[in-house]
Design a protein around this motif. Structure first.
Motif, PDB file in Angstrom:
ATOM      1  N   VAL A  83       0.844  -1.200   0.000  1.00 26.41           N
ATOM      2  CA  VAL A  83       0.000   0.000   0.000  1.00 26.41           C
ATOM      3  C   VAL A  83       0.885   1.257   0.000  1.00 26.41           C
ATOM      4  CG1 VAL A  83      -1.677   1.315   1.357  1.00 26.41           C
ATOM      5  CG2 VAL A  83      -1.907  -1.161   1.155  1.00 26.41           C
ATOM      6  N   GLU A  84       0.657   2.122  -0.969  1.00 23.34           N
ATOM      7  CA  GLU A  84       1.373   3.403  -1.070  1.00 23.34           C
ATOM      8  C   GLU A  84       2.858   3.248  -0.731  1.00 23.34           C
ATOM      9  OE1 GLU A  84      -1.005   6.262   1.083  1.00 23.34           O
ATOM     10  OE2 GLU A  84      -2.702   5.923  -0.249  1.00 23.34           O
ATOM     11  N   PRO A  85       3.566   2.446  -1.526  1.00 26.87           N
ATOM     12  CA  PRO A  85       4.959   2.122  -1.185  1.00 26.87           C
ATOM     13  C   PRO A  85       5.897   3.322  -1.268  1.00 26.87           C
ATOM     14  CG  PRO A  85       4.427   1.365  -3.394  1.00 26.87           C
ATOM     15  CD  PRO A  85       3.136   1.838  -2.792  1.00 26.87           C
ATOM     16  N   HIS A  86       5.451   4.389  -1.924  1.00 28.62           N
ATOM     17  CA  HIS A  86       6.316   5.570  -2.097  1.00 28.62           C
ATOM     18  C   HIS A  86       6.061   6.626  -1.027  1.00 28.62           C
ATOM     19  CE1 HIS A  86       2.505   6.459  -3.685  1.00 28.62           C
ATOM     20  NE2 HIS A  86       2.837   7.422  -4.520  1.00 28.62           N
ATOM     21  N   THR A  87       5.348   6.260   0.037  1.00 24.89           N
ATOM     22  CA  THR A  87       5.193   7.227   1.131  1.00 24.89           C
ATOM     23  C   THR A  87       6.260   6.961   2.186  1.00 24.89           C
ATOM     24  OG1 THR A  87       3.564   5.812   2.212  1.00 24.89           O
ATOM     25  CG2 THR A  87       2.722   7.549   0.782  1.00 24.89           C
ATOM     26  N   MET A  88       6.658   8.018   2.852  1.00 32.25           N
ATOM     27  CA  MET A  88       7.762   7.931   3.821  1.00 32.25           C
ATOM     28  C   MET A  88       7.531   8.977   4.896  1.00 32.25           C
ATOM     29  SD  MET A  88      10.511   9.878   1.402  1.00 32.25           S
ATOM     30  CE  MET A  88      10.263  11.623   0.996  1.00 32.25           C
ATOM     31  N   ALA A 139       7.785  15.309  12.574  1.00 28.55           N
ATOM     32  CA  ALA A 139       7.792  14.295  11.518  1.00 28.55           C
ATOM     33  C   ALA A 139       6.428  14.288  10.844  1.00 28.55           C
ATOM     34  CB  ALA A 139       8.105  12.926  12.113  1.00 28.55           C
ATOM     35  N   ARG A 140       6.418  13.962   9.562  1.00 31.30           N
ATOM     36  CA  ARG A 140       5.162  13.878   8.804  1.00 31.30           C
ATOM     37  C   ARG A 140       5.391  12.968   7.599  1.00 31.30           C
ATOM     38  NH1 ARG A 140       8.936  17.108   9.126  1.00 31.30           N
ATOM     39  NH2 ARG A 140       7.825  18.953   9.870  1.00 31.30           N
ATOM     40  N   VAL A 141       4.262  12.492   7.050  1.00 25.27           N
ATOM     41  CA  VAL A 141       4.339  11.600   5.890  1.00 25.27           C
ATOM     42  C   VAL A 141       4.395  12.437   4.616  1.00 25.27           C
ATOM     43  CG1 VAL A 141       3.118   9.792   4.605  1.00 25.27           C
ATOM     44  CG2 VAL A 141       3.120   9.770   7.107  1.00 25.27           C
ATOM     45  N   LEU A 142       5.255  12.058   3.712  1.00 26.03           N
ATOM     46  CA  LEU A 142       5.382  12.734   2.410  1.00 26.03           C
ATOM     47  C   LEU A 142       5.538  11.684   1.324  1.00 26.03           C
ATOM     48  CD1 LEU A 142       7.909  15.685   2.351  1.00 26.03           C
ATOM     49  CD2 LEU A 142       5.457  15.772   2.713  1.00 26.03           C
ATOM     50  N   ILE A 143       5.488  12.149   0.090  1.00 25.75           N
ATOM     51  CA  ILE A 143       5.664  11.249  -1.046  1.00 25.75           C
ATOM     52  C   ILE A 143       7.096  11.368  -1.574  1.00 25.75           C
ATOM     53  CG2 ILE A 143       4.944  10.834  -3.431  1.00 25.75           C
ATOM     54  CD1 ILE A 143       2.138  11.716  -2.523  1.00 25.75           C
ATOM     55  N   LEU A 144       7.707  10.212  -1.788  1.00 25.61           N
ATOM     56  CA  LEU A 144       9.037  10.182  -2.415  1.00 25.61           C
ATOM     57  C   LEU A 144       8.867  10.497  -3.898  1.00 25.61           C
ATOM     58  CD1 LEU A 144      12.105   9.315  -2.315  1.00 25.61           C
ATOM     59  CD2 LEU A 144      11.290   7.046  -3.016  1.00 25.61           C
ATOM     60  N   ASP A 174       7.341  27.737   2.978  1.00 27.36           N
ATOM     61  CA  ASP A 174       6.700  28.417   4.110  1.00 27.36           C
ATOM     62  C   ASP A 174       6.089  27.455   5.122  1.00 27.36           C
ATOM     63  OD1 ASP A 174       7.260  30.889   3.039  1.00 27.36           O
ATOM     64  OD2 ASP A 174       5.472  30.830   1.775  1.00 27.36           O
ATOM     65  N   SER A 175       6.046  26.160   4.792  1.00 25.54           N
ATOM     66  CA  SER A 175       5.452  25.190   5.721  1.00 25.54           C
ATOM     67  C   SER A 175       6.409  24.952   6.887  1.00 25.54           C
ATOM     68  CB  SER A 175       5.191  23.867   4.988  1.00 25.54           C
ATOM     69  OG  SER A 175       6.425  23.285   4.603  1.00 25.54           O
ATOM     70  N   GLN A 176       5.925  24.243   7.894  1.00 30.21           N
ATOM     71  CA  GLN A 176       6.800  23.934   9.036  1.00 30.21           C
ATOM     72  C   GLN A 176       8.067  23.203   8.581  1.00 30.21           C
ATOM     73  OE1 GLN A 176       6.382  24.624  12.481  1.00 30.21           O
ATOM     74  NE2 GLN A 176       8.522  23.961  12.399  1.00 30.21           N
ATOM     75  N   LYS A 177       7.867  22.163   7.723  1.00 31.78           N
ATOM     76  CA  LYS A 177       9.046  21.400   7.287  1.00 31.78           C
ATOM     77  C   LYS A 177       9.969  22.253   6.433  1.00 31.78           C
ATOM     78  CE  LYS A 177       5.989  19.238   3.961  1.00 31.78           C
ATOM     79  NZ  LYS A 177       5.027  20.300   4.306  1.00 31.78           N
ATOM     80  N   GLY A 178       9.376  23.169   5.621  1.00 32.42           N
ATOM     81  CA  GLY A 178      10.186  24.057   4.782  1.00 32.42           C
ATOM     82  C   GLY A 178      11.039  24.971   5.646  1.00 32.42           C
ATOM     83  N   ARG A 231       0.105  28.885   1.916  1.00 31.90           N
ATOM     84  CA  ARG A 231      -0.338  29.042   3.317  1.00 31.90           C
ATOM     85  C   ARG A 231      -0.182  27.766   4.136  1.00 31.90           C
ATOM     86  NH1 ARG A 231      -4.203  33.353   3.736  1.00 31.90           N
ATOM     87  NH2 ARG A 231      -4.325  32.832   5.939  1.00 31.90           N
ATOM     88  N   GLN A 232       0.454  26.717   3.563  1.00 32.30           N
ATOM     89  CA  GLN A 232       0.489  25.436   4.282  1.00 32.30           C
ATOM     90  C   GLN A 232       1.064  25.609   5.684  1.00 32.30           C
ATOM     91  OE1 GLN A 232       3.119  22.160   3.006  1.00 32.30           O
ATOM     92  NE2 GLN A 232       1.308  20.862   3.016  1.00 32.30           N
ATOM     93  N   SER A 233       0.394  24.962   6.636  1.00 29.05           N
ATOM     94  CA  SER A 233       0.799  24.920   8.057  1.00 29.05           C
ATOM     95  C   SER A 233       0.471  26.204   8.824  1.00 29.05           C
ATOM     96  CB  SER A 233       2.279  24.561   8.241  1.00 29.05           C
ATOM     97  OG  SER A 233       2.608  23.377   7.549  1.00 29.05           O
ATOM     98  N   GLN A 234      -0.151  27.185   8.166  1.00 29.76           N
ATOM     99  CA  GLN A 234      -0.591  28.370   8.920  1.00 29.76           C
ATOM    100  C   GLN A 234      -1.915  28.066   9.619  1.00 29.76           C
ATOM    101  OE1 GLN A 234      -0.758  31.959   6.602  1.00 29.76           O
ATOM    102  NE2 GLN A 234       1.282  31.629   5.740  1.00 29.76           N
TER     103      GLN A 234
END
Ligand SMILES: Cc1cc2nc3c(=O)[nH]c(=O)nc-3n(C[C@H](O)[C@H](O)[C@H](O)COP(=O)(O)O)c2cc1C
Length: 224
Positions: free
Chosen positions: A54-59, A72-77, A92-96, A151-154
Motif C-alpha cells: 500500500v502506497e509504497p512511495h510514502t515515507m 515528523a510527517r508523511v510525504l511522497i518520495l 513556508d510550511s513547518q518542514k520548509g 499558506r500550508q501549516s498556517q
C-alpha cells in the motif's frame, strides 16, 4: 463527535492483542548486499511496488527546528538516484522552515506487507532549479493550486479565505501555466547513513547499516 469506545479491558490490552510483523518477509541475506545502499533501496522499493504494497512511495520525513524541536510527517518520495532521496516542500510550511534553518533530515519507509523498514539520514540539499520546476509542474492541478495559496501549516481560521485563495491560485495557474513559485523547493537527502531492517516473526530481525566514510560505504550488521 466521537464514534469509537475504548473496550472494557482498556487500550493497553487492546493494543497488546493486535498482530504485528504479519507480512510475508522475502528472503534477505545481509551478507549478499551491494556496495551502495541506493541500489539496495531501489531493489526493495521495486519489490514493494510490484508486491502491491500500500502506497509504497510514502515515507516519514523527520526534521528539527532552530530550537532542536523534532517533527515528523508523511510525504511522497519523488525520486531516488545517486544524488539522494528527493521530495518537494513548500518553503513556508513547518518542514520548509525547519529545512531552511537546519538542512538535515531523516526518512523512514515501512512496508508492512514485506516486513521491511528502511531508515535514511543525512544533510538535505536543494535540487537544481530544473528539478524543482519539473517536480512542481508534474503535480496535479489541485496540488499546484493548493501550493500556490502559499499558506500550508498556517492557522486555518476561515473556510472562505481558503476558497478565495484557491480562486486566486487557479487564475495564477491559468495566466502562467508553466510558472513555478519561488516557495516550491525540491530537496534531496544526501545519505550519510542507511539502515535496512528485515523483520522476522521470531524477532531474529536482520539489520544492516551503511555508513558513508571517505566517499565510500561501510556495512555493519546490527543486533536485532
Ligand atoms: C499519504 C500522505 C501523503 C502526503 N503527501 C504529502 C506531500 O507530498 N506533500 C506535502 O506537503 N504534504 C503531504 N502530506 C501531508 C503532510 O504529512 C503534512 O501534513 C503537511 O506537509 C504539513 O506538514 P508540516 O506542517 O510539518 O510542514 C501527506 C500526508 C499523507 C498521510
Amino acid at each position: 463527535m466521537l464514534s469509537q469506545a475504548v473496550p472494557a479491558g482498556g487500550m493497553r490490552s487492546m493494543l497488546r492483542g493486535l498482530p504485528v510483523l504479519n507480512g510475508a518477509g522475502p528472503p534477505f541475506d545481509p551478507l549478499a548486499t551491494p556496495d551502495n545502499p541506493v541500489e539496495l533501496f531501489v531493489d526493495w522499493l521495486l519489490l514493494a511496488i510490484r508486491s502491491n504494497a500500500v502506497e509504497p512511495h510514502t515515507m516519514t520525513l523527520s526534521t528539527v527546528d532552530n530550537d532542536g524541536r523534532p517533527s515528523a510527517r508523511v510525504l511522497i518520495l519523488k525520486d531516488v538516484d545517486a544524488s539522494g532521496w528527493h521530495f518537494g516542500v513548500n518553503a513556508d510550511s513547518q518542514k520548509g522552515r525547519d529545512l531552511a534553518a537546519r538542512p538535515v533530515a531523516a526518512l523512514t519507509f515501512y512496508w508492512p506487507e514485506l516486513v521491511r523498514q528502511v531508515r535514511i539520514s543525512g544533510p538535505v540539499v536543494a535540487d537544481p532549479a530544473e528539478v524543482t520546476g519539473a517536480d512542481f509542474l508534474a503535480r496535479p492541478t489541485g496540488s499546484k493550486a493548493m501550493a500556490l495559496t502559499r499558506r500550508q501549516s498556517q492557522p486555518f481560521l476561515d473556510p472562505a479565505e481558503l476558497d478565495a485563495a484557491l480562486d486566486q491560485a487557479r487564475s495564477e495557474l491559468d495566466s502562467s501555466p508553466n510558472g513555478v513559485p519561488d516557495e516550491w523547493v525540491s530537496y534531496a537527502v544526501r545519505p550519510e547513513r542507511v539502515e535496512f531492517w528485515q523483520g522476522d516473526p521470531t524477532r531474529r530481525h536482520q539489520r544492516i547499516r551503511y555508513d558513508a566514510v571517505d566517499r565510500s560505504w561501510t556495512r555493519t550488521r546490527l543486533w536485532p
